[in-house]
Design a protein around this motif. Sequence first.
Motif: not given
Length: 107
Positions: A73-101
Motif C-alpha cells: 500500500x505504501x509503495x502506491x502513494x509517492x507516484x500518485x502524489x507526484x501527479x497532483x502538483x499545484x500546477x495541475x490542480x490549478x489548471x484543473x480548477x481554472x478549467x472548471x471556473x472557465x466552464x462555469x463562467x
Amino acid sequence: RQASLYVFPSSFETFGIAPLEALAVGLPVVASDISALRESLGDSAILLPVEANDLWVNTLVGLLLDTQKRLELAARGPSWARQLTWARQTEAYESYLLVVARSFIRR
C-alpha cells in the motif's frame, strides 16, 4: 515517515492535503470514503465508509499485523502524489471556473 499507518477518519474535507502528504512520503493511508478524498487519494489509499466502525478497526488491525500489505500500500502513494502538483490542480480548477463562467455568459 516513521509511522506504520496514516489514519484519516474525517467526515468532511475539501481536498485532503494531509493524507496526500502522507502518501507522498510513502506511508500507507486509510481514510474516509468521501468525495474529496476519493479525488485526492485515488486508489493509493484504503477508503472506508465513515460510520463503519467495525470495518475501520478490522482494517487497521489487519494492516498492522500484515507488514507486506502495508508495504504494498505504501509503495502506491509517492507516484500518485507526484501527479497532483499545484500546477495541475490549478489548471484543473481554472478549467472548471472557465466552464462555469461561460455558462453564465450565455444566459
